[in-house]
Design an enzyme around this catalytic site. Sequence first.
Site, PDB file in Angstrom:
ATOM      1  N   CYS A 113       0.865  -1.177   0.000  1.00 20.98           N
ATOM      2  CA  CYS A 113       0.000   0.000   0.000  1.00 20.98           C
ATOM      3  C   CYS A 113       0.904   1.230   0.000  1.00 20.98           C
ATOM      4  O   CYS A 113       1.809   1.331   0.831  1.00 20.98           O
ATOM      5  CB  CYS A 113      -0.876  -0.036   1.252  1.00 20.98           C
ATOM      6  SG  CYS A 113      -1.813   1.474   1.481  1.00 20.98           S
ATOM      7  N   GLU A 148       6.266   0.238 -12.816  1.00 17.99           N
ATOM      8  CA  GLU A 148       4.862   0.472 -13.176  1.00 17.99           C
ATOM      9  C   GLU A 148       3.988   0.794 -11.962  1.00 17.99           C
ATOM     10  O   GLU A 148       3.078   0.020 -11.608  1.00 17.99           O
ATOM     11  CB  GLU A 148       4.287  -0.733 -13.924  1.00 17.99           C
ATOM     12  CG  GLU A 148       4.890  -0.937 -15.289  1.00 17.99           C
ATOM     13  CD  GLU A 148       4.290  -2.125 -16.035  1.00 17.99           C
ATOM     14  OE1 GLU A 148       3.642  -2.966 -15.406  1.00 17.99           O
ATOM     15  OE2 GLU A 148       4.492  -2.206 -17.252  1.00 17.99           O
ATOM     16  N   GLU A 320       9.740  -1.027 -21.997  1.00 19.10           N
ATOM     17  CA  GLU A 320       9.382  -2.406 -22.353  1.00 19.10           C
ATOM     18  C   GLU A 320       8.571  -2.365 -23.646  1.00 19.10           C
ATOM     19  O   GLU A 320       7.528  -1.711 -23.706  1.00 19.10           O
ATOM     20  CB  GLU A 320       8.542  -3.047 -21.240  1.00 19.10           C
ATOM     21  CG  GLU A 320       9.273  -3.129 -19.922  1.00 19.10           C
ATOM     22  CD  GLU A 320       8.423  -3.758 -18.818  1.00 19.10           C
ATOM     23  OE1 GLU A 320       7.376  -4.364 -19.130  1.00 19.10           O
ATOM     24  OE2 GLU A 320       8.796  -3.610 -17.650  1.00 19.10           O
ATOM     25  N   TRP A 328      -1.058 -11.932 -20.911  1.00 17.06           N
ATOM     26  CA  TRP A 328      -2.002 -11.432 -19.920  1.00 17.06           C
ATOM     27  C   TRP A 328      -3.316 -10.897 -20.464  1.00 17.06           C
ATOM     28  O   TRP A 328      -4.205 -10.555 -19.692  1.00 17.06           O
ATOM     29  CB  TRP A 328      -1.339 -10.360 -19.052  1.00 17.06           C
ATOM     30  CG  TRP A 328      -0.527  -9.342 -19.804  1.00 17.06           C
ATOM     31  CD1 TRP A 328       0.824  -9.360 -19.988  1.00 17.06           C
ATOM     32  CD2 TRP A 328      -0.990  -8.163 -20.477  1.00 17.06           C
ATOM     33  NE1 TRP A 328       1.241  -8.265 -20.720  1.00 17.06           N
ATOM     34  CE2 TRP A 328       0.142  -7.519 -21.030  1.00 17.06           C
ATOM     35  CE3 TRP A 328      -2.246  -7.587 -20.678  1.00 17.06           C
ATOM     36  CZ2 TRP A 328       0.051  -6.328 -21.772  1.00 17.06           C
ATOM     37  CZ3 TRP A 328      -2.336  -6.403 -21.404  1.00 17.06           C
ATOM     38  CH2 TRP A 328      -1.191  -5.792 -21.940  1.00 17.06           C
TER      39      TRP A 328
HETATM   40  C1  GAL Z   1       4.821  -5.248 -17.689  1.00 19.33           C
HETATM   41  C2  GAL Z   1       5.807  -5.484 -16.567  1.00 19.33           C
HETATM   42  C3  GAL Z   1       6.801  -6.571 -16.891  1.00 19.33           C
HETATM   43  C4  GAL Z   1       6.078  -7.754 -17.472  1.00 19.33           C
HETATM   44  C5  GAL Z   1       5.332  -7.326 -18.687  1.00 19.33           C
HETATM   45  C6  GAL Z   1       4.614  -8.452 -19.378  1.00 19.33           C
HETATM   46  O1  GAL Z   1       3.637  -4.733 -17.192  1.00 19.33           O
HETATM   47  O2  GAL Z   1       6.511  -4.313 -16.229  1.00 19.33           O
HETATM   48  O3  GAL Z   1       7.465  -6.940 -15.713  1.00 19.33           O
HETATM   49  O4  GAL Z   1       5.210  -8.259 -16.507  1.00 19.33           O
HETATM   50  O5  GAL Z   1       4.374  -6.370 -18.332  1.00 19.33           O
HETATM   51  O6  GAL Z   1       3.936  -8.003 -20.518  1.00 19.33           O
END
Ligand code: GAL
Length: 636
Positions: A113, A148, A320, A328
């Site tokens: 938190c 993030e 990234e 995901w």
């Molecule tokens: C981002 C994160 C990474 C990895 C990636 C997967 O949100 O910073 O560590 O989880 O997504 O797409």
Amino acid sequence: MSSGLQRALGVCYYPEHWPEEIWARDAARMVSAGITWVRIGEFAWSRMEPEPGRFTFDWLDRAIDVLASAGLRIVLGTPTCTPPRWMLDRFPDMLAVDAMGRVRKFGSRRHYCFSHAGYRAASAAIADVLGQRYGQDPRIHAWQLDNEYGCHDTVLSYSEAARHAFQDWLATRYDTIDALNTAWGNVFWSMEYDSFAQVDLPNLTVTEPNPSHALAFRRFSSDQVVAYHTAQVEALRAHTDAPLIHNYMGRVLDFDHFEVGRSIEIASWDSYPIGFLSDRLEATPAHKSHYLQQGDPDMQAFHHDLYRAVGRDGRWWVMEQQPGPVNWAPYNPAPLPGMVRLWTWEAFAHGAEVVSYFRWRQAPFAQEQMHSGLLRPDDAPAPGLAEAEKVAAELRSMPEVCVQQAQVALVFDYASEWAWATLPQGAGFRYFALMLDAYRALRKRGLSIDILPSTTSDVTGYKLVLAPGVATLPESLKRALGQTTAIVGPRCNAVTEELTIPTPMGPDLPDLDVTVTRVESLPPGVERSVPGIGAVQHWTETLEGSAQVTLRDADGAAVMVSNGALSYLGGWPDSALWDHLIADAAARCGIDTQPLPDGLRCRDTKTHRFYFNYAATPCAFDGLSLPAAGVAWARR
Ligand code: GAL
């Protein structure tokens, strides 16, 4: 604004995931692929400090040595988004609590938190330890703080720590409880408080909480992110002059990124175009299937421009970059061949200094085992690698991309997202969706855009400024908008900072006699036609006053009013109406526009015009022919 910088490629690497024997070969392969930056460390707390106070940096020292000896520049992350299990023994109450009052447990990441003072201090402490050890190390060229902020819905926490901190925050903001009661209108439903200690967090109420209360909690929660971040910034600053970076996420809007960005040099973000298309966009099924393997053609560019505004002096990176299928989103198709290169070049064209792929090798274990990397889990190259190599080769022959100020600006305001999420008045009213619609309309006319915060007081150099949905217009911005061609609205300056209706009612613009006297939200499929042009959808306003009506709906009611260069727009345009508005405003202020073919987008730098074909079919334009997922550039 950054100009003329050498652009470079990077990669995210997790030495702690791999046997030490393969580090050197990995590093050599990165270098031979044309990668020059490597980010490490941001999740490795359990390996840096396996027990409280027992630090084990020997492996990290060796990893830094191997990577730097190969010629790579290192970004070192503070590991604070993954506190180790022992931290919970120390601070059992450090976990965030969701709006349903459920504790969010250990076993993934971001399990803290922002308001927990003990964990905040522990985060600053590990940043201090890392700073002491590596702050003067010339092999560490930049630092990433945490990872993030706000991802996985972690800004709003309803913990005890948050409740106490919120009460303190309220006492500072309002000074007396009477002032709070008045500001929020707590006489309504007998919600008046006698002391700040009585004010609870705005969750689990019988029906909706007072919107002023809810908005105050959102402002507070954003301030908690800033305070948490500042503690780490201060800890690191004491030891290093290397640039500090945070990697923001796409469409995470629960905290004010401009505020976080103020204390660090570089903004970066994590760009997952195909994940975002399926996961976080209001788009028709047809749109989603059209761009299934490319990602939305405006989502990435929007964030590039937003984070260029967040970064100090316009400095920003993609920390990234999606290299292949992610794991995901509800569905995870592969990028069309060419898209990894296209996304990379698009970021450079918007001024990114570095584009760093996530990740080097796909992990064979844990949560992200289905997330691709540049290498497969068996070490063979994945398709993204060849595209990264191609960009690296292209960069060698075209090293400079100089950002120039755009002719058009769009105002973006995080507090407006919070205000309209709190008081939507119609399920279709999503601030981000309104912004992306406006941005898309500009882009479909071939325009390059700068994004400005609502604290802007000077719009010199911009021929056209759009300010849709700014809940409360600061006086300074109001004045600035009067200095250029501007389209303000819909739903602009409609509430006070406390989320109450102001008197005089909005938009209350200097030199434009218009008042929004009534608003209506419209369900999907319902529109108010603007004959011969397009329609208004989601949201429509009744405009009264003596200002000249410049657009009317089929019933003759005003949709837009203007005085010279300043216009107020009283509805949410569909794409045809947006296109008309942009073409017309651009023509009035001397900007050339041209409608682009389906899926094509452009971006102008000082020297070049870049073309990006997001369509799955070839396209011809401006004498160029681009294959599906093609990129081209031409000298201007
Ligand atoms: C981002 C994160 C990474 C990895 C990636 C997967 O949100 O910073 O560590 O989880 O997504 O797409």
